[in-house]
Design an enzyme around this catalytic site. Structure first.
Site, PDB file in Angstrom:
ATOM      1  N   CYS A  94      15.357 -18.268 -41.646  1.00 51.93           N
ATOM      2  CA  CYS A  94      16.854 -19.279 -41.718  1.00 51.93           C
ATOM      3  C   CYS A  94      16.270 -20.379 -42.711  1.00 51.93           C
ATOM      4  CB  CYS A  94      16.895 -20.203 -39.519  1.00 51.93           C
ATOM      5  SG  CYS A  94      17.384 -22.260 -40.121  1.00 51.93           S
ATOM      6  N   CYS A  97      14.521 -23.638 -41.392  1.00 52.08           N
ATOM      7  CA  CYS A  97      13.420 -24.115 -40.375  1.00 52.08           C
ATOM      8  C   CYS A  97      12.057 -23.141 -40.526  1.00 52.08           C
ATOM      9  CB  CYS A  97      13.558 -24.408 -39.385  1.00 52.08           C
ATOM     10  SG  CYS A  97      14.404 -23.165 -38.227  1.00 52.08           S
ATOM     11  N   CYS A 143      20.893 -20.880 -35.291  1.00 55.99           N
ATOM     12  CA  CYS A 143      19.486 -20.635 -35.061  1.00 55.99           C
ATOM     13  C   CYS A 143      18.851 -21.374 -33.925  1.00 55.99           C
ATOM     14  CB  CYS A 143      18.638 -21.490 -36.828  1.00 55.99           C
ATOM     15  SG  CYS A 143      17.153 -21.274 -36.371  1.00 55.99           S
ATOM     16  N   CYS A 146      16.813 -25.013 -34.829  1.00 54.96           N
ATOM     17  CA  CYS A 146      16.685 -26.530 -34.974  1.00 54.96           C
ATOM     18  C   CYS A 146      18.272 -26.228 -34.838  1.00 54.96           C
ATOM     19  CB  CYS A 146      16.377 -26.894 -36.615  1.00 54.96           C
ATOM     20  SG  CYS A 146      17.405 -25.441 -37.936  1.00 54.96           S
ATOM     21  N   CYS A 166      27.863 -11.852 -39.182  1.00 53.80           N
ATOM     22  CA  CYS A 166      28.598 -12.432 -40.220  1.00 53.80           C
ATOM     23  C   CYS A 166      27.937 -13.950 -40.901  1.00 53.80           C
ATOM     24  CB  CYS A 166      29.978 -12.939 -40.764  1.00 53.80           C
ATOM     25  SG  CYS A 166      30.576 -12.321 -42.062  1.00 53.80           S
TER      26      CYS A 166
END
EC number: 1.8.4.12
Length: 193
Positions: A94, A97, A143, A146, A166
Protein backbone atom coordinates in the site's frame (compact mmCIF):
# COMPACT_ATOMS: atom_id res chain seq x y z
CA UNK A 1 -13.76 10.57 -34.62
CA UNK A 2 -12.05 12.73 -31.99
CA UNK A 3 -15.39 13.04 -30.15
CA UNK A 4 -15.83 9.25 -30.17
CA UNK A 5 -12.33 8.71 -28.72
CA UNK A 6 -12.97 11.31 -26.01
CA UNK A 7 -16.34 9.75 -25.16
CA UNK A 8 -14.83 6.24 -25.00
CA UNK A 9 -12.01 7.46 -22.77
CA UNK A 10 -14.50 9.18 -20.45
CA UNK A 11 -16.52 5.98 -20.10
CA UNK A 12 -13.37 4.02 -19.17
CA UNK A 13 -12.55 6.53 -16.44
CA UNK A 14 -16.10 6.54 -15.11
CA UNK A 15 -16.09 2.77 -14.86
CA UNK A 16 -12.67 2.76 -13.18
CA UNK A 17 -13.23 4.32 -9.77
CA UNK A 18 -15.18 7.09 -8.13
CA UNK A 19 -13.43 10.20 -6.87
CA UNK A 20 -14.81 11.37 -3.54
CA UNK A 21 -13.40 12.75 -0.30
CA UNK A 22 -15.90 10.86 1.85
CA UNK A 23 -14.69 8.64 4.65
CA UNK A 24 -16.96 5.61 4.83
CA UNK A 25 -17.16 2.53 7.00
CA UNK A 26 -15.25 -0.36 5.51
CA UNK A 27 -15.73 -4.11 5.43
CA UNK A 28 -12.71 -6.09 6.60
CA UNK A 29 -12.82 -9.75 5.66
CA UNK A 30 -13.25 -12.58 8.16
CA UNK A 31 -13.99 -16.28 7.87
CA UNK A 32 -17.65 -16.86 7.02
CA UNK A 33 -19.32 -16.40 3.62
CA UNK A 34 -21.05 -13.11 2.70
CA UNK A 35 -24.26 -13.70 0.76
CA UNK A 36 -24.10 -10.29 -0.95
CA UNK A 37 -20.65 -10.88 -2.40
CA UNK A 38 -20.00 -14.58 -3.02
CA UNK A 39 -16.28 -14.05 -3.52
CA UNK A 40 -15.71 -12.33 -0.18
CA UNK A 41 -15.98 -13.36 3.42
CA UNK A 42 -18.57 -11.95 5.82
CA UNK A 43 -17.14 -8.73 7.16
CA UNK A 44 -17.22 -6.61 10.25
CA UNK A 45 -17.81 -2.90 9.70
CA UNK A 46 -15.16 -0.78 11.38
CA UNK A 47 -14.49 2.92 11.67
CA UNK A 48 -10.89 2.77 12.81
CA UNK A 49 -7.77 1.35 11.30
CA UNK A 50 -4.36 0.64 12.75
CA UNK A 51 -3.07 3.69 10.85
CA UNK A 52 -5.10 6.82 11.61
CA UNK A 53 -4.24 10.21 10.11
CA UNK A 54 -6.08 13.45 9.54
CA UNK A 55 -6.77 14.76 6.05
CA UNK A 56 -3.98 17.29 6.51
CA UNK A 57 -1.50 14.61 7.64
CA UNK A 58 -2.30 12.47 4.57
CA UNK A 59 -1.78 15.51 2.34
CA UNK A 60 1.68 16.04 3.85
CA UNK A 61 2.69 12.40 3.34
CA UNK A 62 1.21 11.73 -0.11
CA UNK A 63 1.72 13.53 -3.41
CA UNK A 64 -1.38 15.27 -4.76
CA UNK A 65 -1.88 12.43 -7.30
CA UNK A 66 -1.50 9.76 -4.61
CA UNK A 67 -3.90 11.63 -2.34
CA UNK A 68 -6.51 11.87 -5.12
CA UNK A 69 -6.38 8.08 -5.61
CA UNK A 70 -5.75 6.74 -2.10
CA UNK A 71 -7.82 9.13 0.01
CA UNK A 72 -10.12 10.67 -2.64
CA UNK A 73 -11.13 7.32 -4.17
CA UNK A 74 -10.00 8.38 -7.64
CA UNK A 75 -8.57 6.46 -10.55
CA UNK A 76 -5.68 6.83 -12.95
CA UNK A 77 -5.45 6.46 -16.70
CA UNK A 78 -5.26 2.92 -18.08
CA UNK A 79 -2.15 1.67 -19.91
CA UNK A 80 0.00 4.69 -18.97
CA UNK A 81 0.38 3.89 -15.28
CA UNK A 82 3.49 2.52 -13.63
CA UNK A 83 2.68 -1.14 -12.86
CA UNK A 84 0.06 -2.35 -15.34
CA UNK A 85 2.77 -4.08 -17.43
CA UNK A 86 5.32 -4.74 -14.66
CA UNK A 87 6.62 -8.30 -15.05
CA UNK A 88 9.24 -8.21 -12.30
CA UNK A 89 9.05 -10.58 -9.34
CA UNK A 90 8.28 -8.96 -6.02
CA UNK A 91 5.82 -7.51 -3.54
CA UNK A 92 3.22 -4.74 -3.94
CA UNK A 93 2.66 -2.57 -0.85
CA UNK A 94 0.00 0.00 0.00
CA UNK A 95 1.54 3.33 -1.04
CA UNK A 96 -0.12 5.09 1.89
CA UNK A 97 0.97 2.91 4.83
CA UNK A 98 3.46 0.32 3.54
CA UNK A 99 1.40 -2.80 4.23
CA UNK A 100 2.22 -5.73 1.90
CA UNK A 101 -0.96 -6.55 -0.05
CA UNK A 102 -0.22 -8.45 -3.29
CA UNK A 103 2.68 -10.29 -4.93
CA UNK A 104 3.75 -10.80 -8.52
CA UNK A 105 2.77 -14.48 -8.15
CA UNK A 106 -0.92 -13.52 -8.33
CA UNK A 107 -0.55 -10.66 -10.85
CA UNK A 108 -1.78 -11.29 -14.38
CA UNK A 109 -2.39 -9.45 -17.66
CA UNK A 110 -6.11 -8.66 -17.55
CA UNK A 111 -6.09 -6.43 -20.63
CA UNK A 112 -7.73 -3.60 -18.69
CA UNK A 113 -4.71 -1.30 -18.51
CA UNK A 114 -4.43 -1.43 -14.71
CA UNK A 115 -2.41 -3.85 -12.56
CA UNK A 116 -4.62 -6.84 -11.83
CA UNK A 117 -4.29 -9.64 -9.29
CA UNK A 118 -6.37 -12.72 -8.52
CA UNK A 119 -5.62 -12.94 -4.77
CA UNK A 120 -4.19 -10.74 -1.98
CA UNK A 121 -1.31 -11.96 0.21
CA UNK A 122 -3.84 -12.67 2.96
CA UNK A 123 -7.51 -11.79 3.42
CA UNK A 124 -6.79 -9.27 6.21
CA UNK A 125 -4.52 -7.23 3.89
CA UNK A 126 -7.57 -5.71 2.22
CA UNK A 127 -11.07 -4.61 3.04
CA UNK A 128 -14.06 -4.20 0.78
CA UNK A 129 -17.00 -1.85 0.66
CA UNK A 130 -19.93 -1.34 -1.65
CA UNK A 131 -19.46 1.41 -4.23
CA UNK A 132 -22.70 2.67 -5.79
CA UNK A 133 -21.18 5.45 -7.89
CA UNK A 134 -21.94 6.00 -11.59
CA UNK A 135 -25.31 4.23 -11.47
CA UNK A 136 -23.84 0.81 -10.78
CA UNK A 137 -22.81 -1.33 -7.85
CA UNK A 138 -19.19 -2.40 -7.59
CA UNK A 139 -16.97 -3.65 -4.79
CA UNK A 140 -14.25 -1.21 -3.78
CA UNK A 141 -10.96 -2.59 -2.44
CA UNK A 142 -9.23 -0.70 0.39
CA UNK A 143 -6.10 -1.30 2.44
CA UNK A 144 -6.99 -3.28 5.57
CA UNK A 145 -4.44 -1.32 7.61
CA UNK A 146 -5.21 2.32 6.71
CA UNK A 147 -8.47 2.22 4.70
CA UNK A 148 -6.95 3.83 1.60
CA UNK A 149 -8.65 3.23 -1.75
CA UNK A 150 -6.76 0.74 -3.94
CA UNK A 151 -9.26 -0.03 -6.72
CA UNK A 152 -12.11 -2.51 -7.28
CA UNK A 153 -12.61 -6.27 -7.39
CA UNK A 154 -14.63 -8.04 -10.10
CA UNK A 155 -15.73 -11.63 -10.60
CA UNK A 156 -14.21 -12.06 -14.07
CA UNK A 157 -10.68 -13.10 -13.13
CA UNK A 158 -8.71 -16.30 -13.68
CA UNK A 159 -8.88 -19.49 -11.65
CA UNK A 160 -8.42 -20.54 -8.94
CA UNK A 161 -10.33 -17.56 -7.43
CA UNK A 162 -12.15 -16.16 -10.46
CA UNK A 163 -11.42 -12.66 -9.10
CA UNK A 164 -9.83 -9.60 -10.70
CA UNK A 165 -8.48 -7.08 -8.22
CA UNK A 166 -8.11 -4.10 -10.56
CA UNK A 167 -5.88 -1.58 -8.79
CA UNK A 168 -4.33 1.82 -9.31
CA UNK A 169 -0.54 1.91 -9.69
CA UNK A 170 -0.44 5.12 -7.65
CA UNK A 171 -1.98 3.18 -4.75
CA UNK A 172 0.95 0.74 -4.81
CA UNK A 173 4.66 0.66 -4.09
CA UNK A 174 6.60 -2.23 -5.63
CA UNK A 175 9.69 -3.89 -4.17
CA UNK A 176 11.54 -6.31 -6.42
CA UNK A 177 12.52 -9.47 -4.54
CA UNK A 178 12.97 -13.22 -4.94
CA UNK A 179 9.69 -14.70 -3.74
CA UNK A 180 11.03 -18.26 -3.57
CA UNK A 181 13.01 -17.20 -0.49
CA UNK A 182 10.29 -15.00 1.02
CA UNK A 183 7.62 -15.88 3.56
CA UNK A 184 4.97 -13.61 2.04
CA UNK A 185 2.49 -14.31 4.83
CA UNK A 186 4.84 -12.65 7.34
CA UNK A 187 6.30 -9.73 5.40
CA UNK A 188 6.99 -6.67 7.55
CA UNK A 189 5.40 -3.28 6.95
CA UNK A 190 7.50 -1.29 4.51
CA UNK A 191 9.32 1.64 6.10
CA UNK A 192 8.97 5.15 4.76
CA UNK A 193 5.44 6.25 5.55
Amino acid sequence: MKYLVTLSFSIVLILGCRSSDQDQKVNVQSASLNTNHPHTAQADTIDKYEVQKTKEEWKQILTSSEYRILRGRGTELPYVNKYYDNKKEGVYYCAACGQPIFTSKTKYASGTGWPSFWKPIKPSAIGEREDNSFFMTRTEVVCGRCGSHLGHVFEDGPEPTGLRYCLNSLALDFEERDLSETDVQNLPIKDGR
